[in-house]
Scaffold this motif. Structure first.
Motif, mmCIF file in Angstrom:
data_model
loop_
_atom_site.group_PDB
_atom_site.id
_atom_site.type_symbol
_atom_site.label_atom_id
_atom_site.label_comp_id
_atom_site.label_asym_id
_atom_site.label_seq_id
_atom_site.Cartn_x
_atom_site.Cartn_y
_atom_site.Cartn_z
ATOM 1 N N GLY A 225 -39.900 -30.891 101.744
ATOM 2 C CA GLY A 225 -39.988 -29.815 102.710
ATOM 3 C C GLY A 225 -41.081 -28.868 102.265
ATOM 4 N N THR A 248 -36.787 -32.942 105.317
ATOM 5 C CA THR A 248 -36.427 -33.703 106.504
ATOM 6 C C THR A 248 -36.938 -35.128 106.384
ATOM 7 N N ARG A 250 -37.957 -36.805 108.656
ATOM 8 C CA ARG A 250 -39.025 -37.036 109.627
ATOM 9 C C ARG A 250 -40.411 -36.921 109.018
ATOM 10 N N THR A 251 -40.510 -36.421 107.775
ATOM 11 C CA THR A 251 -41.777 -36.437 107.076
ATOM 12 C C THR A 251 -41.530 -36.737 105.601
ATOM 13 N N ASN A 254 -45.305 -33.329 102.126
ATOM 14 C CA ASN A 254 -45.792 -32.127 102.777
ATOM 15 C C ASN A 254 -46.800 -31.437 101.876
ATOM 16 N N ASN A 271 -47.559 -34.480 108.230
ATOM 17 C CA ASN A 271 -46.509 -35.419 108.606
ATOM 18 C C ASN A 271 -47.145 -36.750 109.012
ATOM 19 N N TYR A 306 -38.272 -28.313 112.157
ATOM 20 C CA TYR A 306 -39.367 -29.276 112.014
ATOM 21 C C TYR A 306 -40.466 -28.953 113.028
#
Length: 453
Positions: A225, A248, A250-251, A254, A271, A306
């Motif tokens: 994150g 998350t 979803r990625t 970072n 991402n 997100y």
């Protein structure tokens, strides 16, 4: 990266947890660059413009395949002009490899621009230029820092404090700091290893806002994150405050970059959302996103969802009554940009290329004021050609004109057409159409502009 154009919202429903029934009601905040794979955002503000430096994942990358550093500029946060590669590994003569151009940082001081470039496994180099666009050159001919006993010297972040003292933070998984001299290409004292900050992984972003110092960072992998810590001193101690954006799935990774611009605050990150428009498998082909962020009265930061669910509003409107480089894009999925110096003398401009039937350039928030009378576009076609449809507010929105692009044998020529009367603010779509003989790789677009009526 090349696929047929698909409406971006529909492409990401699965990864967003959205259903097809909600497609008409939800607008996702997608990555701001689609024509190249970009990562490790390093934004800075200069002369009322955001300069966004990024790393560059190659189109065929599986692991990290990174050879140069790119630049994008914007004055409204949603339409970004591709300025091409401003530096590469070739600018460091002491490095003989062809991979490892990792997360950079750029600052300006005394009329010079300094780019701090980690080369994976070979320390952190520094380049200097007389302009934010480059060309950047190596002033010292060696790494600025290189602790050869490990490979932790990555992700530099440089900040110049109010008293003129400059600092550089960096490191994965440890955090290091040096005080840079005023020349910005040397440092005084030794390298300081900082105490570990809770949840810290890599990618520090060091800055000051008001009386508070901040160290944002990629939080512990995986997935990462964006976390942050605060201090009353540029050298700590640092107090972990939580997340700017939580971990998350979803990625996978970072890397934050944070700025204040025109009265708002922004967090940039990375991402895999553009790559996932093609496939659900993993490869290191990343994209930069941005979101508005908010500080509390005590200086702490309100946690963001997100990127898909964040806000990124346009600042002001876009003026179409000027020479507009075609690589100025809010959305252009499926297109590519190619250095114009392959075709002309201007090394900084790019051409929009790899254009297939039905693809489009979208420019947000175009202010036609009291109306336009004509549209001109500089383009080149070496085969059968096609046309550009000028549409408003959607790829299939109102068509106010079209212009045929004929065979020019790779020579850029200007084509002009009259347009229907239109006024006010609209999203502009330049939609590309091919003839029956040619549906792919239609032509190259250099620039465009409208004429007032």
């Amino acid at each position: 990266m090349k696929t047929k154009t698909i409406i971006p919202l529909l492409c990401v429903l699965a990864s967003s947890g959205l259903s097809a029934q909600t497609a008409d009601d939800v607008k996702l905040n997608m990555p701001i660059i689609q024509t190249k794979y970009t990562a490790d955002p390093a934004p800075m503000v200069h002369n009322d413009t955001v300069f966004l430096y990024t790393t560059h994942d190659e189109d065929d990358a599986e692991g990290f395949k990174m050879k140069d550093w790119l630049l994008y500029t914007s004055t409204d946060m949603v339409n970004w002009q591709d300025r091409g590669a401003v530096a590469s590994l070739k600018d460091f003569e002491w490095y003989k490899g062809d991979n490892g151009a990792w997360a950079e940082c750029v600052v300006t001081r005394n009329g010079k621009w300094y780019m701090y470039c980690p080369i994976h496994g070979h320390g952190i180099g520094v380049l200097v230029a007389d302009s934010p666009y480059g060309p950047f050159k190596d002033p010292i001919g060696k790494p600025l820092v290189w602790q050869k006993e490990h490979w932790y010297d990555i992700d530099p972040s440089v900040f110049i404090d109010d008293d003129g003292q400059a600092y550089m933070y960096w490191g994965n998984p440890k955090i290091y700091m040096v005080k840079l001299n005023e020349d910005m290409i040397s440092y005084s004292g030794g390298i300081v290893e900082m105490p570990h900050i809770e949840d810290y992984q890599e990618g520090p972003w060091f800055y000051k806002r008001g009386s508070h110092y901040y160290l944002a960072f990629a939080s512990t992998c995986c997935p990462e994150g964006i976390g942050y810590a605060m201090s009353d001193s540029p050298t700590g101690p640092w107090e972990h405050k939580g997340h700017i954006m939580d971990h998350t799935v979803r990625t996978r990774g970072n890397h934050p970059g944070i700025i204040d611009y025109k009265g708002k605050s922004y967090c940039f990150g990375l991402n895999y959302d553009i790559f996932r428009l093609q496939t659900s498998r993993h490869a290191e082909r990343r994209s930069v996103s941005a979101a508005e962020m908010t500080y509390n009265a005590d200086g702490t930061i309100q946690e963001l969802p997100y990127f898909h669910d964040c806000t990124l509003n346009q600042i002001g409107t876009f003026d179409p009554y000027r020479h507009v480089e075609a690589e100025t894009i809010a959305w252009g999925y499926g297109l590519k940009t190619t250095p114009k110096n392959e075709w002309a003398a201007d090394r900084w401009n790019q051409l929009v290329t790899d254009i297939d039937n039905g693809e489009y350039i979208m420019v947000r928030g175009v202010d036609f004021a009291n109306g336009a009378s004509s549209f001109s576009i500089s383009a080149s076609c070496h085969l059968y050609g096609g046309k550009v449809e000028i549409r408003l507010d959607a790829p299939d929105g109102e068509c106010i004109g079209s212009v045929d692009i004929i065979n020019t044998k790779t020579q850029l020529k200007t084509f002009t057409t009259n347009v229907k009367a239109v006024s006010g603010v609209h999203d502009l779509y330049l939609v590309f159409r091919g003839c029956k003989k040619q549906q792919n790789n239609l032509f190259m677009i250099d620039s465009w502009e409208f004429t007032r009526k």
